[in-house]
Each structure stands twice: as structure tokens, then as C-alpha cells.
Design a protein around this motif. Structure first.
Motif, mmCIF file in Angstrom:
data_model
loop_
_atom_site.group_PDB
_atom_site.id
_atom_site.type_symbol
_atom_site.label_atom_id
_atom_site.label_comp_id
_atom_site.label_asym_id
_atom_site.label_seq_id
_atom_site.Cartn_x
_atom_site.Cartn_y
_atom_site.Cartn_z
ATOM 1 N N VAL A 1 45.476 28.530 32.010
ATOM 2 C CA VAL A 1 44.856 29.001 33.245
ATOM 3 C C VAL A 1 43.586 28.182 33.448
ATOM 4 O O VAL A 1 42.770 28.083 32.542
ATOM 5 C CB VAL A 1 44.513 30.507 33.178
ATOM 6 N N GLU A 2 43.440 27.598 34.621
ATOM 7 C CA GLU A 2 42.291 26.747 34.901
ATOM 8 C C GLU A 2 41.225 27.503 35.688
ATOM 9 O O GLU A 2 41.534 28.201 36.650
ATOM 10 C CB GLU A 2 42.746 25.516 35.681
ATOM 11 N N PHE A 3 39.984 27.349 35.221
ATOM 12 C CA PHE A 3 38.820 27.955 35.861
ATOM 13 C C PHE A 3 37.725 26.900 35.930
ATOM 14 O O PHE A 3 37.713 25.955 35.140
ATOM 15 C CB PHE A 3 38.281 29.137 35.042
ATOM 16 N N GLU A 4 36.784 27.093 36.821
ATOM 17 C CA GLU A 4 35.588 26.248 36.837
ATOM 18 C C GLU A 4 34.869 26.451 35.502
ATOM 19 O O GLU A 4 34.874 27.546 34.945
ATOM 20 C CB GLU A 4 34.665 26.630 38.002
ATOM 21 N N ASP A 5 34.222 25.391 34.997
ATOM 22 C CA ASP A 5 33.545 25.457 33.705
ATOM 23 C C ASP A 5 32.526 26.602 33.617
ATOM 24 O O ASP A 5 32.438 27.282 32.599
ATOM 25 C CB ASP A 5 32.826 24.138 33.400
ATOM 26 N N LEU B 1 43.369 40.787 30.699
ATOM 27 C CA LEU B 1 42.589 39.826 31.486
ATOM 28 C C LEU B 1 43.354 39.602 32.780
ATOM 29 O O LEU B 1 44.543 39.256 32.750
ATOM 30 C CB LEU B 1 42.426 38.507 30.729
ATOM 31 N N SER B 2 42.698 39.796 33.918
ATOM 32 C CA SER B 2 43.360 39.655 35.222
ATOM 33 C C SER B 2 42.560 38.743 36.134
ATOM 34 O O SER B 2 41.332 38.732 36.097
ATOM 35 C CB SER B 2 43.497 41.020 35.907
ATOM 36 N N ARG C 1 48.474 37.835 42.018
ATOM 37 C CA ARG C 1 47.580 38.188 40.918
ATOM 38 C C ARG C 1 48.329 38.001 39.615
ATOM 39 O O ARG C 1 49.541 38.175 39.557
ATOM 40 C CB ARG C 1 47.120 39.638 41.042
ATOM 41 N N SER C 2 47.601 37.662 38.573
ATOM 42 C CA SER C 2 48.201 37.499 37.250
ATOM 43 C C SER C 2 47.361 38.247 36.231
ATOM 44 O O SER C 2 46.165 38.457 36.424
ATOM 45 C CB SER C 2 48.255 36.017 36.855
ATOM 46 N N SER C 3 48.004 38.638 35.140
ATOM 47 C CA SER C 3 47.315 39.309 34.036
ATOM 48 C C SER C 3 47.934 38.855 32.730
ATOM 49 O O SER C 3 49.112 38.519 32.671
ATOM 50 C CB SER C 3 47.463 40.836 34.142
ATOM 51 N N ALA C 4 47.121 38.873 31.685
ATOM 52 C CA ALA C 4 47.598 38.564 30.340
ATOM 53 C C ALA C 4 46.982 39.565 29.378
ATOM 54 O O ALA C 4 45.792 39.893 29.487
ATOM 55 C CB ALA C 4 47.197 37.142 29.946
ATOM 56 N N TRP C 5 47.788 40.066 28.453
ATOM 57 C CA TRP C 5 47.306 40.971 27.429
ATOM 58 C C TRP C 5 46.788 40.110 26.289
ATOM 59 O O TRP C 5 47.540 39.382 25.652
ATOM 60 C CB TRP C 5 48.434 41.884 26.957
ATOM 61 N N LEU C 6 45.466 40.160 26.042
ATOM 62 C CA LEU C 6 44.855 39.348 24.999
ATOM 63 C C LEU C 6 44.784 40.145 23.703
ATOM 64 O O LEU C 6 44.309 41.278 23.693
ATOM 65 C CB LEU C 6 43.458 38.895 25.414
ATOM 66 N N ASN C 7 45.261 39.530 22.641
ATOM 67 C CA ASN C 7 45.315 40.161 21.333
ATOM 68 C C ASN C 7 44.646 39.246 20.320
ATOM 69 O O ASN C 7 44.863 38.032 20.363
ATOM 70 C CB ASN C 7 46.786 40.393 20.965
ATOM 71 N N GLN D 1 40.890 49.105 33.371
ATOM 72 C CA GLN D 1 41.603 48.027 34.073
ATOM 73 C C GLN D 1 41.500 46.697 33.347
ATOM 74 O O GLN D 1 42.208 45.761 33.664
ATOM 75 C CB GLN D 1 41.109 47.875 35.501
ATOM 76 N N GLY D 2 40.625 46.597 32.368
ATOM 77 C CA GLY D 2 40.469 45.367 31.607
ATOM 78 C C GLY D 2 39.540 44.386 32.300
ATOM 79 O O GLY D 2 38.923 44.700 33.319
ATOM 80 N N LEU D 3 39.434 43.200 31.719
ATOM 81 C CA LEU D 3 38.543 42.165 32.235
ATOM 82 C C LEU D 3 39.138 41.543 33.490
ATOM 83 O O LEU D 3 40.181 40.896 33.446
ATOM 84 C CB LEU D 3 38.318 41.093 31.162
ATOM 85 N N VAL D 4 38.480 41.773 34.609
ATOM 86 C CA VAL D 4 38.901 41.202 35.883
ATOM 87 C C VAL D 4 37.931 40.076 36.206
ATOM 88 O O VAL D 4 36.713 40.279 36.222
ATOM 89 C CB VAL D 4 38.894 42.263 37.010
ATOM 90 N N VAL D 5 38.462 38.889 36.445
ATOM 91 C CA VAL D 5 37.638 37.722 36.737
ATOM 92 C C VAL D 5 37.029 37.909 38.123
ATOM 93 O O VAL D 5 37.745 37.991 39.122
ATOM 94 C CB VAL D 5 38.478 36.428 36.684
ATOM 95 N N THR D 6 35.695 38.012 38.165
ATOM 96 C CA THR D 6 34.990 38.221 39.427
ATOM 97 C C THR D 6 33.925 37.153 39.625
ATOM 98 O O THR D 6 33.472 36.518 38.672
ATOM 99 C CB THR D 6 34.321 39.610 39.468
#
Length: 130
Positions: free
Chosen positions: A11-15, A37-38, A49-55, A88-93
Motif C-alpha cells: 500500500v503506497e502512502f506519502e512519506d 488498518l483501513s 475502501r480497503s482494510s487489513a487485519w494487522l497481527n 473501528q481500528g486505525l483509520v488513515v486520516t
């Protein structure tokens, strides 16, 4: 543009965003906590929208494009941490959402791109064979 690789998904995000997410994600995983993580997808990949369960048991890789670490906004880290600790978990805002009153819904930021890591490796291999 940086990337987060988790279980064959990149998944690509700005630095700058990725640096803030890294702080929050690492904090949760260091405590042995799994969480969701969503993020919002860009129109290039379907505008959903996408989500991943981080373990903690699954390797996670952060790759930054820039050569220096961005300045950290403690308010943004705090807001992302609150989100990560919610049901709801970590939502990228967006960073601007950290300055907004808690009664407002934060703006969900899109990832720049998402792809399967296996596809990326296959593409690089075919290019290097030429």
C-alpha cells in the motif's frame, strides 16, 4: 511516496503520512495487539475502501522514498492512536483532521496505490530478464 508491505500486499502512502502511521502501528504491534488498518482507495484502483487485519506475527515492511524523516505532528499521532485503539481500528486520516474538533468526523485519506507484492516481484523479474 513510500509504501507499507504486509502479507504480499503493498500500500503506497506519502512519506509524511507513512511516518505517522509507522509510529502508531509499531506501538500497537510492540504491545502484541492485533488491529484493523483501513484506508480509502484512489480512483485509479477503484475508489473504494480497503482494510487489513494487522497481527504482530506477520512481518511488516515500511519503505520511504525520501532520504530524511519528516517532522512529526504529535496531535496527528495522538488522533491516529485514538483511532487505532477504537473498535473501528486505525483509520488513515488527513493531518488536518488532527486539528479539527473531536465532534467532527475526520477526513479519511486515500492510499496512493495498492498492489500485490507477488505481482511487483514478477514484474521486476520479467523486466530484468529482458
Amino acid at each position: 511516496m513510500g509504501s507499507l508491505t504486509y502479507d504480499r500486499v503493498v500500500v503506497e502512502f506519502e512519506d509524511r503520512m507513512l511516518a505517522h502511521l509507522q509510529l502508531v502501528i509499531v506501538q500497537k504491534l510492540r504491545h502484541g495487539e492485533s488491529f484493523l488498518l483501513s484506508w480509502r482507495d484512489t480512483t485509479v484502483i477503484g475508489d473504494g475502501r480497503s482494510s487489513a487485519w494487522l497481527n504482530p506475527a506477520i512481518p511488516l515492511y515500511f519503505k520511504f522514498a525520501g532520504d530524511h524523516a519528516p517532522t512529526i505532528n504529535p496531535n496527528w499521532v495522538a488522533q491516529l492512536s485514538r483511532s487505532a485503539n477504537s473498535s473501528q481500528g486505525l483509520v488513515v486520516t488527513a493531518e488536518e483532521s488532527a486539528a479539527v474538533d473531536a465532534t467532527h468526523t475526520p477526513k479519511i485519506e486515500p492510499a496512493i496505490g495498492i498492489r500485490a507484492a507477488a505481482q511487483t516481484r514478477a514484474t521486476k523479474a520479467s523486466v530484468s530478464e529482458r
